[in-house]
Design a protein around this motif. Structure first.
Motif, PDB file in Angstrom:
ATOM      1  N   HIS A  46      88.758  -3.157  28.723  1.00 19.79           N
ATOM      2  CA  HIS A  46      89.663  -4.338  27.894  1.00 19.79           C
ATOM      3  C   HIS A  46      89.586  -4.282  26.453  1.00 19.79           C
ATOM      4  O   HIS A  46      88.695  -3.493  25.894  1.00 19.79           O
ATOM      5  CB  HIS A  46      89.133  -5.748  28.092  1.00 19.79           C
ATOM      6  N   GLU A  47      90.706  -4.715  25.943  1.00 18.66           N
ATOM      7  CA  GLU A  47      90.910  -4.533  24.294  1.00 18.66           C
ATOM      8  C   GLU A  47      89.457  -5.430  23.618  1.00 18.66           C
ATOM      9  O   GLU A  47      89.039  -4.712  22.741  1.00 18.66           O
ATOM     10  CB  GLU A  47      91.844  -5.157  23.765  1.00 18.66           C
ATOM     11  N   SER A  48      89.063  -6.391  24.010  1.00 16.54           N
ATOM     12  CA  SER A  48      87.684  -6.944  23.287  1.00 16.54           C
ATOM     13  C   SER A  48      86.574  -6.168  23.566  1.00 16.54           C
ATOM     14  O   SER A  48      85.772  -5.943  22.509  1.00 16.54           O
ATOM     15  CB  SER A  48      87.519  -8.237  24.196  1.00 16.54           C
ATOM     16  N   THR A  49      86.383  -5.447  24.867  1.00 17.13           N
ATOM     17  CA  THR A  49      85.364  -4.385  24.638  1.00 17.13           C
ATOM     18  C   THR A  49      85.552  -3.289  23.887  1.00 17.13           C
ATOM     19  O   THR A  49      84.333  -2.805  23.125  1.00 17.13           O
ATOM     20  CB  THR A  49      85.396  -3.681  26.333  1.00 17.13           C
ATOM     21  N   VAL A  50      86.701  -2.842  23.584  1.00 14.82           N
ATOM     22  CA  VAL A  50      86.854  -1.651  22.583  1.00 14.82           C
ATOM     23  C   VAL A  50      86.583  -2.383  21.211  1.00 14.82           C
ATOM     24  O   VAL A  50      86.053  -1.396  20.257  1.00 14.82           O
ATOM     25  CB  VAL A  50      88.088  -1.042  22.781  1.00 14.82           C
ATOM     26  N   SER A  51      87.044  -3.620  20.911  1.00 12.72           N
ATOM     27  CA  SER A  51      86.833  -3.984  19.605  1.00 12.72           C
ATOM     28  C   SER A  51      85.090  -4.168  19.485  1.00 12.72           C
ATOM     29  O   SER A  51      84.778  -3.960  18.293  1.00 12.72           O
ATOM     30  CB  SER A  51      87.542  -5.308  19.486  1.00 12.72           C
ATOM     31  N   ARG A  52      84.326  -4.493  20.388  1.00 12.43           N
ATOM     32  CA  ARG A  52      83.046  -4.694  20.228  1.00 12.43           C
ATOM     33  C   ARG A  52      82.302  -3.306  19.818  1.00 12.43           C
ATOM     34  O   ARG A  52      81.451  -3.276  19.009  1.00 12.43           O
ATOM     35  CB  ARG A  52      82.344  -5.196  21.470  1.00 12.43           C
ATOM     36  N   VAL A  53      82.650  -2.179  20.558  1.00  9.65           N
ATOM     37  CA  VAL A  53      82.191  -1.142  20.315  1.00  9.65           C
ATOM     38  C   VAL A  53      82.469  -0.530  19.212  1.00  9.65           C
ATOM     39  O   VAL A  53      81.577   0.169  18.519  1.00  9.65           O
ATOM     40  CB  VAL A  53      82.743  -0.079  21.636  1.00  9.65           C
ATOM     41  N   THR A  54      83.574  -0.894  18.433  1.00  9.91           N
ATOM     42  CA  THR A  54      83.935  -0.092  17.297  1.00  9.91           C
ATOM     43  C   THR A  54      83.543  -0.971  15.963  1.00  9.91           C
ATOM     44  O   THR A  54      83.615  -0.535  14.796  1.00  9.91           O
ATOM     45  CB  THR A  54      85.483   0.086  17.373  1.00  9.91           C
ATOM     46  N   SER A  55      82.949  -1.993  16.332  1.00  5.58           N
ATOM     47  CA  SER A  55      82.551  -2.914  15.155  1.00  5.58           C
ATOM     48  C   SER A  55      81.354  -2.504  14.545  1.00  5.58           C
ATOM     49  O   SER A  55      80.159  -2.183  15.555  1.00  5.58           O
ATOM     50  CB  SER A  55      82.473  -4.268  15.681  1.00  5.58           C
ATOM     51  N   ASN A  56      81.081  -2.060  13.439  1.00  7.58           N
ATOM     52  CA  ASN A  56      80.028  -1.745  12.666  1.00  7.58           C
ATOM     53  C   ASN A  56      79.207  -0.273  13.083  1.00  7.58           C
ATOM     54  O   ASN A  56      78.240  -0.210  13.311  1.00  7.58           O
ATOM     55  CB  ASN A  56      78.931  -2.644  12.655  1.00  7.58           C
ATOM     56  N   LYS A  57      80.261   0.490  13.960  1.00  7.48           N
ATOM     57  CA  LYS A  57      79.774   1.790  14.348  1.00  7.48           C
ATOM     58  C   LYS A  57      80.493   2.834  13.351  1.00  7.48           C
ATOM     59  O   LYS A  57      81.493   2.664  12.903  1.00  7.48           O
ATOM     60  CB  LYS A  57      80.114   2.141  15.774  1.00  7.48           C
ATOM     61  N   TYR A  58      79.543   3.900  13.180  1.00  8.71           N
ATOM     62  CA  TYR A  58      80.139   5.110  12.378  1.00  8.71           C
ATOM     63  C   TYR A  58      80.257   6.234  13.133  1.00  8.71           C
ATOM     64  O   TYR A  58      79.261   6.391  14.063  1.00  8.71           O
ATOM     65  CB  TYR A  58      79.259   5.068  11.194  1.00  8.71           C
ATOM     66  N   MET A  59      81.123   7.351  12.833  1.00  4.09           N
ATOM     67  CA  MET A  59      81.370   8.552  13.421  1.00  4.09           C
ATOM     68  C   MET A  59      81.177   9.455  12.275  1.00  4.09           C
ATOM     69  O   MET A  59      81.994   9.457  11.469  1.00  4.09           O
ATOM     70  CB  MET A  59      82.796   8.464  14.072  1.00  4.09           C
ATOM     71  N   ALA A  60      80.318  10.533  12.692  1.00  2.00           N
ATOM     72  CA  ALA A  60      80.291  11.772  11.771  1.00  2.00           C
ATOM     73  C   ALA A  60      81.048  12.864  12.058  1.00  2.00           C
ATOM     74  O   ALA A  60      80.755  13.322  13.213  1.00  2.00           O
ATOM     75  CB  ALA A  60      78.817  12.037  11.382  1.00  2.00           C
ATOM     76  N   THR A  61      82.074  13.184  11.308  1.00  2.00           N
ATOM     77  CA  THR A  61      82.935  14.187  11.625  1.00  2.00           C
ATOM     78  C   THR A  61      82.967  15.369  10.778  1.00  2.00           C
ATOM     79  O   THR A  61      82.291  15.053   9.573  1.00  2.00           O
ATOM     80  CB  THR A  61      84.251  13.783  11.661  1.00  2.00           C
ATOM     81  N   PRO A  62      83.467  16.413  10.966  1.00  2.26           N
ATOM     82  CA  PRO A  62      83.405  17.647   9.861  1.00  2.26           C
ATOM     83  C   PRO A  62      84.258  16.987   8.665  1.00  2.26           C
ATOM     84  O   PRO A  62      83.966  17.903   7.501  1.00  2.26           O
ATOM     85  CB  PRO A  62      84.212  18.805  10.429  1.00  2.26           C
ATOM     86  N   ARG A  63      85.107  16.040   8.650  1.00  2.40           N
ATOM     87  CA  ARG A  63      85.711  15.562   7.348  1.00  2.40           C
ATOM     88  C   ARG A  63      84.973  14.366   6.643  1.00  2.40           C
ATOM     89  O   ARG A  63      85.500  13.787   6.003  1.00  2.40           O
ATOM     90  CB  ARG A  63      87.150  15.212   7.736  1.00  2.40           C
TER      91      ARG A  63
END
Length: 499
Positions: A393-410
């Motif tokens: 559900h969208e609410s689950t995705v919203s919780r997952v992406t809150s205050n989380k960071y992703m390290a990428t080559p860019r």
């Protein structure tokens, strides 16, 4: 109609969120720092939980079984997984959160997920082990000012006032306190506070202790012996300077074009934040929750940062000991509750890690063009697209992406960065990301080298439409103002003065 008491039995259905399910929801939306604090509190509260400090190499007979194995002995895995999936979406009835293996999610995303490295230390090869060395303590502005008070030859009363004034100076070097309030709090006269403030104005860095920008710049000009009536008039009319109204400035300052240009150049050589050069609190680097690396064949490898994952164990030996010693029902209940809570916590942490990895893998799949080619290729993306792709559900995705960071080559990005609004295409093709359109607007403006090259908002709209971006003029103006870019009139003025 007579009133009478009676008993009735009714059967109904309702959504009940138990404390364990509430805990699972909270864990999902916590940042890694919040999660660390929560785990520390649980370690102190639950005597059966222990931190796993082993090297994660197989041993013959470990004294303590991992919590995941202990949980499997006490809780049916399929039931626990169903409860946890429901917990992630309990705030919205009818939501469905799947618990597929992360490798399958990554396979659907078109990227290979390296889940096996979760216990071996996350990160890219060649990460700087000496990062903490870059965070060595630097003398703060307050410490620098206190050192100067010690050698300023002040009386005890004056030194006490100076200490209070310094404590009221912010990181930029400005005094954020009312002098009358300080005098009343210290029980001294206002003249004494003003006198000590005058001494503070003579400290390094020049301009410290000022109460506004005008006073800060005036102190620096006085130190350079460049504070004259014309410069004072210029400082009194800084709003005119911000609007680039040079004609009005020449009138109020009583100078010609050449003198005004020199005065403005001198102001640009000053610093409006004299305290910015000093170290404050130690910098807190962002610890990414997910690492993304480019693999062979153009695939992207997604893996969790194991340094941010709690490693816990249930001390089964201690549990057997205390449960055997328990005599009263209260003691037995306490031991059983501690074991159940520890098992549930580890199930929740495991589900949290898998959900984060699943959502991250889908984000990487959707934004692979950005990772490969840059911000101009950032695609429009919303929570619904990710949720439908992974069956959550969208609410689950919203919780997952809150205050989380992703390290990428860019670089390191917050996961919310990858969700941008869509701007329609002028030729009916694929929509454009709002972030990529902002990037194009900045590129057009940065390319303005002469006064004749300055683009108005209308001209930018025409250029973007020729490139296939259907955008309104007010949207261009909104994006330009959000990036703090002056209008075309102000940019022409600036280019003219530069010449």
């Amino acid at each position: 109609m007579a009133l009478a008491a009676r008993l009735e039995l009714r059967q109904g259905q309702g959504l009940v969120i138990t404390p364990q399910l509430q805990q699972a929801i909270k864990l999902l939306q916590m940042s890694n720092l919040e999660l660390e604090a929560f785990v520390e509190a649980e370690l102190e509260r639950n005597p059966l939980l222990q931190r796993d400090e082993r090297d994660h190499e197989p041993e013959e007979a470990p004294a303590e079984a991992p919590v995941a194995e202990a949980a499997a002995d006490r809780i049916d895995d399929s039931t626990a997984r169903a409860d946890l999936d429901a917990a992630h979406d309990a705030a919205s009835p009818g939501e469905l959160a799947t618990g597929d293996a992360p490798a399958q999610a990554a396979g659907e995303a078109g990227g290979a997920v390296d889940w096996s490295r979760a216990g071996k230390g996350g990160g890219f090869e060649g990460d700087a082990d000496g990062l903490d060395g870059l965070l060595a303590h630097e003398k703060s502005l307050a410490e620098h000012l206190h050192d100067q008070v010690a050698v300023a030859g002040l009386s005890p009363a004056e030194a006490a006032v100076a200490q209070v004034l310094i404590d009221s100076v912010d990181e930029g070097g400005y005094l954020r306190a009312d002098l009358e309030e300080i005098a009343e709090r210290l029980g001294c006269g206002l003249p004494l506070v003003e006198q000590v403030l005058g001494v503070l104005h003579g400290f390094e860095p020049v301009g410290v202790g000022a109460r506004d920008v005008r006073e800060c710049l005036a102190l620096q000009l006085k130190d350079r012996n460049r504070y004259d009536p014309a410069m004072a008039a210029l400082l009194d009319n800084l709003p005119l300077l911000a609007r680039r109204d040079l004609a009005a400035l020449k009138r109020v300052c009583g100078v010609d074009d050449e003198d005004l240009k020199e005065m403005i150049a001198e102001l640009r050589g000053l610093t409006p934040r004299p305290g910015a050069a000093f170290g404050g609190e130690p910098a807190q680097p962002v610890a990414p929750d997910v690492f993304v690396r480019e693999g062979p064949g153009g695939l992207w490898h997604v893996e969790l940062n194991s340094e941010t994952l709690p490693r816990l164990l249930v001390d089964q030996r201690y549990h057997a000991h205390v449960s055997g010693k328990a005599r009263s029902d209260q003691e037995k209940t306490f031991v059983a509750d501690c074991l159940a809570q520890a098992n549930w916590l580890m199930k929740s942490l495991d589900q949290r890690a898998k959900t984060i990895l699943k959502v991250s893998s889908e984000i990487v799949r959707q934004q692979d063009a950005f990772l490969a080619f840059g911000v101009e290729h950032l695609r429009p993306l919303n929570l619904k697209t990710i949720a439908e792709a992974i069956g959550m559900h969208e609410s689950t995705v919203s919780r997952v992406t809150s205050n989380k960071y992703m390290a990428t080559p860019r670089g390191v990005f917050e996961m919310k960065f990858f969700f941008t609004a869509a701007i329609a295409s002028a030729d009916g093709g694929e929509a454009h990301s709002a972030e990529s359109v902002r990037h194009r607007i900045r590129q057009l403006i940065d390319a303005e080298a002469r006064e004749e090259d300055v683009h108005s908002d209308d001209r930018i709209v025409e250029i973007l439409k020729q490139a296939g971006v259907d955008i309104a003029r007010r949207t261009v103006a909104k994006y330009r103002e959000a990036m703090r870019i002056p209008s075309s009139v102000e940019r022409r003025r600036m280019l003219k003065e530069a010449v």
